[in-house]
Design a protein around this motif. Structure first.
Motif, PDB file in Angstrom:
ATOM      1  N   GLU A   1       5.116  -6.117   1.335  1.00 29.43           N
ATOM      2  CA  GLU A   1       6.013  -6.528   2.860  1.00 29.43           C
ATOM      3  C   GLU A   1       4.846  -5.014   4.041  1.00 29.43           C
ATOM      4  O   GLU A   1       4.741  -5.681   4.699  1.00 29.43           O
ATOM      5  CB  GLU A   1       7.142  -6.902   2.825  1.00 29.43           C
ATOM      6  CG  GLU A   1       7.764  -8.071   2.081  1.00 29.43           C
ATOM      7  CD  GLU A   1       8.918  -8.009   2.327  1.00 29.43           C
ATOM      8  OE1 GLU A   1       9.289  -9.107   2.204  1.00 29.43           O
ATOM      9  OE2 GLU A   1       9.666  -6.909   1.769  1.00 29.43           O
TER      10      GLU A   1
ATOM     11  N   ASN B   1       2.686  -3.239   3.442  1.00 25.30           N
ATOM     12  CA  ASN B   1       0.925  -2.924   3.440  1.00 25.30           C
ATOM     13  C   ASN B   1       0.615  -4.773   4.248  1.00 25.30           C
ATOM     14  O   ASN B   1      -1.093  -5.141   3.936  1.00 25.30           O
ATOM     15  CB  ASN B   1       0.157  -3.549   2.197  1.00 25.30           C
ATOM     16  CG  ASN B   1       0.819  -1.399   1.560  1.00 25.30           C
ATOM     17  OD1 ASN B   1       0.363  -0.435   2.461  1.00 25.30           O
ATOM     18  ND2 ASN B   1       1.279  -1.550   0.742  1.00 25.30           N
ATOM     19  N   GLU B   2       1.251  -5.843   4.967  1.00 28.70           N
ATOM     20  CA  GLU B   2       0.748  -6.438   5.328  1.00 28.70           C
ATOM     21  C   GLU B   2       0.226  -6.675   6.301  1.00 28.70           C
ATOM     22  O   GLU B   2       1.094  -5.777   6.871  1.00 28.70           O
ATOM     23  CB  GLU B   2       2.366  -7.237   5.403  1.00 28.70           C
ATOM     24  CG  GLU B   2       2.449  -8.435   4.288  1.00 28.70           C
ATOM     25  CD  GLU B   2       3.468  -9.445   4.218  1.00 28.70           C
ATOM     26  OE1 GLU B   2       3.857  -9.269   5.646  1.00 28.70           O
ATOM     27  OE2 GLU B   2       4.199  -9.892   2.958  1.00 28.70           O
ATOM     28  N   ARG B   3      -0.821  -7.278   6.666  1.00 30.87           N
ATOM     29  CA  ARG B   3      -1.306  -7.124   8.264  1.00 30.87           C
ATOM     30  C   ARG B   3      -1.587  -8.378   8.657  1.00 30.87           C
ATOM     31  O   ARG B   3      -1.795  -9.547   8.746  1.00 30.87           O
ATOM     32  CB  ARG B   3      -2.646  -6.292   8.075  1.00 30.87           C
ATOM     33  CG  ARG B   3      -2.794  -5.280   7.010  1.00 30.87           C
ATOM     34  CD  ARG B   3      -3.910  -4.660   7.007  1.00 30.87           C
ATOM     35  NE  ARG B   3      -3.438  -3.153   6.122  1.00 30.87           N
ATOM     36  CZ  ARG B   3      -4.196  -2.062   6.329  1.00 30.87           C
ATOM     37  NH1 ARG B   3      -5.035  -2.025   7.188  1.00 30.87           N
ATOM     38  NH2 ARG B   3      -3.572  -1.217   5.676  1.00 30.87           N
TER      39      ARG B   3
END
Length: 74
Positions: free
Chosen positions: A70, A72-74
């Motif tokens: 979560e 590291n989500e982009r």
């Protein structure tokens, strides 16, 4: 400028002088730089913590933690 006297292993001092010479500077100049950096670390840390506290005023997760994915989500 005030003088100080330091004690260290002779081989260590000679190795430091050789490295300073290779970097086209002196052991005294390197020590002055180190001393300046050393004395400013606490001040830099305090400024960084002040920024973090300011950010925390606006960032509220409601106690929720995030998974690595979560975050590291982009």
């Amino acid at each position: 400028m005030k003088n100080i006297t330091l004690s260290a292993d002779e081989k260590l001092i000679e190795a430091a002088r050789a490295r300073a010479h290779a970097e086209h500077t002196t052991l005294n100049e390197l020590f002055r730089r180190w001393l300046g950096d050393y004395t400013q670390r606490q001040e830099q840390a305090e400024r960084a913590m002040a920024v973090i506290r300011d950010i925390q005023k606006y960032a509220d997760t409601g106690g929720r933690t995030f998974t690595r994915d979560e975050m590291n989500e982009r």
